[in-house]
Scaffold this active site. Structure first.
Site, mmCIF file in Angstrom:
data_model
loop_
_atom_site.group_PDB
_atom_site.id
_atom_site.type_symbol
_atom_site.label_atom_id
_atom_site.label_comp_id
_atom_site.label_asym_id
_atom_site.label_seq_id
_atom_site.Cartn_x
_atom_site.Cartn_y
_atom_site.Cartn_z
ATOM 1 N N ASP A 122 36.885 -13.792 46.997
ATOM 2 C CA ASP A 122 36.879 -12.413 46.498
ATOM 3 C C ASP A 122 37.655 -12.338 45.183
ATOM 4 O O ASP A 122 37.854 -13.362 44.516
ATOM 5 C CB ASP A 122 37.487 -11.484 47.566
ATOM 6 N N HIS A 160 40.107 -5.373 46.043
ATOM 7 C CA HIS A 160 39.020 -5.538 47.013
ATOM 8 C C HIS A 160 39.296 -6.612 48.066
ATOM 9 O O HIS A 160 39.188 -6.373 49.282
ATOM 10 C CB HIS A 160 37.736 -5.840 46.237
ATOM 11 N N SER A 347 30.600 -4.753 51.937
ATOM 12 C CA SER A 347 31.840 -5.528 51.747
ATOM 13 C C SER A 347 32.721 -5.496 52.970
ATOM 14 O O SER A 347 33.437 -6.446 53.254
ATOM 15 C CB SER A 347 32.655 -4.938 50.598
#
Lengths: 722, 212
Positions: A122, A160, A347
């Protein structure tokens, strides 16, 4: 800055009489009951002593006995989850409590993911976060953007990965924040998507530590056409380039010490722009588990892209609530606290599935990458069963939901007693050149078919790949559908008005929609241009089918006996597997004069009588083999041994039997010249000459013996009758 | 209104409805943007066309230390170039007066020389798509190569203008070949792809991937 800002919780009396630090269930000793009040729920949960974090496997069936003393809702876990925000994590609950719950908490008394490593590929991972740090594993972590060992994010722009990591593996039962799906799994951070990257960097990340990182979660991909910032929104067509393709294949087939790394990819968020995850070559791959999103009302999230390669769905945002998970500490990230309730998208769905796979592997580390897929396909729940997109059959598939909503408890239960599936087989690729213009704005378009012969009867389909090549100035106009012999339709390409790009150049579409079907029969591909203006040409397509072949068997037993000097011909027989077969002899010498070719044909004229044992191996196209010892006897050719016959007398019974040597029974006797004395006959089956002579004289004749193997012998004989 | 008129009206309404429904179902097509720069074909490994942006270059400091970040914030510019945007280790540079890929390549080389430690990437866009992060690629001076596992790249590439060869981690038979500049990388990839031992050879393009 590390700061814990726990939201207010109703969490009274939650400290059991032992430490809540969650290690392995080493020596399980019932030491008492504790009352937990979590939100509105009141429970009596048996608590157990724990050993250290070292050694021992998670103990499954000896976990908690749970009884409710209050409401009907039960937290079925051996040790009371003490994480104050656990109750906000609706996605972990059972479907009786939450329509889109993944039924995770019920698994924790059995396993919590100990010993499994989930890599989070990520934009970074804040491993100093208090709810991530206990599970963080630094040794396999890496920053592929900055090329160093610290995958920490840029806190100004990259929150994220830390939220993704929390969904899969935030530490559970530590009295703070949230719990990941696998509360004791280890997490490695692989920072990759924080900067523009090239194929070698992606390959390095996806192939990194392929034995020690068991699951690789990928909540990223090519752009999804979600308008944001100053970017225009157009759909794209992108997939892994050669180095990454090889890295994925190598890790999936050789990683985890041969059992295969598990690749999980988010399927994409572009549904509102009519995107489809089959235009994402990462998500639609054969080695990948593509994950879509389900809103909290158990409906397809409004953004969750469908596709025929979709494997499963998992709860996420899109309804009245999003996902509660870790956020960057302090004021950075999605909100002002160390946690966020606004995480979502595919996600968030992907790491939920990665976490469930961690629980499955902790329960049964011998599962291969294909076992994991088989278990997920069987254990996921058919949500919205009335939806017309479900295929018929026991393993139903829907392009919106894949094989359905993941169910952790069912998956772990199946995993615990799972027998490994047979090795993967592939039917040799079939290619067709088309070179025809696609009629513009015509729903019927062009149709072409490939027929898979009955040679693969018994081959069960798992993943189907269609390599499609078309020249078109506006590829978003094209719709491509694949219909299987069973009549099941995969919508490989759906129209995308926001994709003005040119051409499909050898693009690989994927489908798991035909899982469990038989491969034999006719597969049809229809290509239609569904929009006015812009027209193109369908150039070619190739069909590749992967799955499980019926077991290859070497059907021939002992070989037919041959005779010296007689031409020998025998074709070795095999069944199952994927024809054509390749044969070879790995031990034993063939009798002189005989040869064996790779098609399994034994041929020649043996020149010596001999009995040999040959060890023969047959290999099918998928690489499966079968071996057998086969005995081959070459006997001598037949000879008539009797040289003289006794005399006979008129009126007296005469009987004699001709003697032979060699040959293969039955031996046939015949008179091919002259004549026997009147009154005598030759028995063709036994060689006996018998009867009562009626005339005196010397009678000459020629007898022939013929072996059933083909050899023969003749002899001139005489009988005197007095 | 006669019954015939009524039927015609109903038919027209039905057709209008069908047309409206169809437009809504298919949505409005994105307008294709004509390319403004020269087109090149890149094999990735399948051939794909890209448009070379003659007005952009990107500087990237691959050593990501603090010094690099300082450099990225204050890159040295030369005549015909100006910094448009600067991030942690990268600087987007607008260039003017460039009319050919060869000129662009020379400008990139000059910018690289003026900024020690920096790589100067050329910018490619997917033709037909608006210029955005999604359609933007950075053409590097590296080439990805896949050989058979037994093949020796040093021997195979002895006559090719490469600066270095390194193994691609995690990829059996995978290598990264470094050339002098992005245009050379394109040529070297084309050259290597012709060799029978080479399974794939393609210039390495950097692009932005998106979280979901």
């Amino acid at each position: 800055m590390i700061q814990t800002k726990q939201p207010g919780v109703h969490h009274q009396g939650c400290n059991p009489p032992i430490s809540l630090s969650r290690g392995r269930w080493n020596a399980i000793t019932l030491i008492g009951h504790a009352v937990f009040i979590l939100g509105i729920f009141t429970h009596v949960v048996s608590a157990y002593a724990r050993g250290s974090d070292e050694g021992g496997d998670p103990m499954g069936d000896s976990a908690a006995t749970t009884s409710s003393i209050g409401t009907a809702a039960i937290i079925q876990t051996g040790i009371g989850p003490a994480d104050p925000s656990l109750d906000q994590q609706w996605h972990l609950k059972s479907r009786s409590e939450e329509p889109a719950g993944a039924n995770v908490r019920a698994v924790w008394p059995t396993t919590e993911g100990t010993g499994i490593v989930v890599g989070i590929v990520d934009d970074g991972l804040q491993h100093t976060h208090p709810d991530l740090q206990p599970n963080y594993l630094s040794s396999p972590s890496w920053d592929f953007n900055d090329n160093d060992a610290d995958p920490s994010p840029d806190i100004a722009t990259n929150p994220h990965g830390s939220a993704v990591a929390g969904v899969a593996g935030a530490r559970g039962g530590n009295g703070i924040g949230v719990s990941g799906v696998a509360p004791l799994t280890s997490i490695a951070g692989l920072r990759l998507t924080a900067e523009p990257i090239s194929d070698d960097q992606i390959a390095a990340a996806l192939g990194h530590r392929r034995d020690s990182i068991h699951i690789l979660n990928n909540s990223w991909g090519p752009p999804d056409c979600v308008p944001s910032g100053d970017d225009d929104c157009t759909n794209t067509l992108a997939g892994p380039e050669p180095l990454t393709q090889l890295a994925i294949e190598t890790a999936a087939t050789q990683g985890r010490h041969g059992r295969g790394r598990i690749f999980v990819f988010a399927a994409g968020n572009g549904l509102q722009q009519q995107d489809n995850c089959n235009f994402d070559g990462y998500a639609n791959g054969r080695f990948v588990i593509a994950v879509g999103a389900l809103a909290d009302n158990a409906q397809q999230a409004s953004y969750s892209e469908p596709c025929s390669a979709m494997f499963v769905t998992a709860p996420s945002s899109g309804g009245s609530r999003a996902i509660h998970t870790t956020d960057l500490v302090g004021s950075s990230g999605y909100g002002p606290t160390d946690y966020t309730s606004s995480f979502g998208g595919t996600s968030s769905a992907a790491p939920l599935v990665s976490g469930i796979i961690a629980l499955m592997l902790a329960e049964n580390p011998a599962l291969t990458w294909r076992d994991v897929k088989h278990i997920l396909a069987r254990s996921s729940v058919k949500v919205n069963p009335a939806d017309p997109g479900w295929t018929p059959g026991p393993i139903a598939h829907n392009e919106k939901y894949g094989f359905g909503l993941v169910d952790a408890q069912t998956a772990v239960n199946l995993a615990s007693s799972w027998t490994n599936v047979a090795s993967e087989s592939a039917i040799p690729a079939f290619s067709r050149a088309i070179h025809q213009p696609i009629p513009d704005d015509d729903v019927n378009g062009l149709l072409d078919s490939i027929t898979i012969s009955d040679a693969v009867l018994g081959f069960t389909v798992e993943h189907v790949e269609v390599e499609f090549d078309a020249t078109h100035p506006y590829r978003g106009d094209l719709e491509v559908t694949l219909t299987s012999p069973a009549g099941v339709v995969s919508r490989l390409a759906t129209i995308r008005p926001l994709d003005p790009g040119d051409n499909f150049t050898a693009w690989s579409f994927g489908s798991v929609r035909h899982w469990g079907e038989s491969a034999a029969g006719t597969w049809s591909l229809r290509v239609s241009d569904r929009a006015i203006s812009d027209s193109g040409m369908w150039n070619s397509w190739t069909l590749r089918i992967y799955g499980t072949a019926s077991q290859l068997t070497l059907a021939s037993n002992n070989l037919p006996t041959g005779e010296r000097g007689i031409a020998y011909l025998y074709e070795l027989q095999a069944g199952g597997g994927v024809a054509p077969y390749t044969w070879s002899r790995i031990r034993g010498k063939l009798p002189k004069g005989l040869t064996m070719n790779t098609a399994g044909t034994l041929t020649g004229v043996p020149t010596k009588a001999k009995t040999v044992t040959l060890t023969v191996i047959v290999t099918d196209t998928a690489g499966a083999t079968a071996i057998k010892d086969l005995s081959l006897q070459i006997v001598k050719d037949v000879k008539l041994k009797t040289k003289r016959l006794s005399r006979g007398t008129v009126g007296i019974l005469y009987s004699t039997t001709l003697q032979t040597a060699g040959g293969m029974p039955p031996i046939a006797f015949s008179l091919v010249g002259g004549a026997l004395p009147p009154g005598l006959n030759l028995d063709s089956g036994t060689g006996q000459i018998v009867g009562t002579p009626t005339v005196a004289g010397t009678f000459e004749f020629v007898v022939q013996v013929t072996s059933s193997g083909g050899s023969s012998d003749q002899k001139k004989m005489r009988i005197k009758i007095r | 209104m006669t019954s015939t008129q009524g039927m015609m009206r109903a038919t027209i309404l039905c057709l209008v409805w069908l047309m409206l429904f169809r437009v809504e179902a298919l949505g409005a097509k994105e307008i294709k943007r004509p390319p403004t720069g020269p087109l090149i074909t890149v094999h990735l490994p399948h051939p794909k066309q890209y448009e070379i942006a003659l007005d952009e270059i990107e500087l990237e400091w691959t050593d990501r230390g603090r010094t690099a970040q300082v450099h990225a914030k204050t890159p040295t510019m030369i005549v015909g170039s100006r910094v448009v945007k600067s991030e942690t280790s990268r600087a987007a540079v607008a260039v003017s007066g460039i009319t050919s890929p060869m000129d662009l390549s020379m400008m990139a080389a000059a910018l690289k020389a003026a900024n020690p430690g920096a790589e100067a990437h050329l910018i490619l866009y997917e033709p037909g798509l608006p210029r955005s992060k999604a359609s933007r690629r950075l053409l590097t001076r590296e080439v990805g190569v896949v050989l058979g596992e037994e093949d020796d790249p040093q021997r195979l590439f002895a006559d090719v203008p490469v600066e270095s060869i390194r193994s691609a981690p995690g990829v059996p038979g995978g290598y990264v070949v470094e050339t002098s500049d992005p245009m050379t990388a394109l040529n070297v990839a084309d050259l290597l792809r012709q060799r029978p031992e080479v399974r794939s050879a393609y210039p390495l393009l950097k692009r932005t991937y998106f979280t979901r």
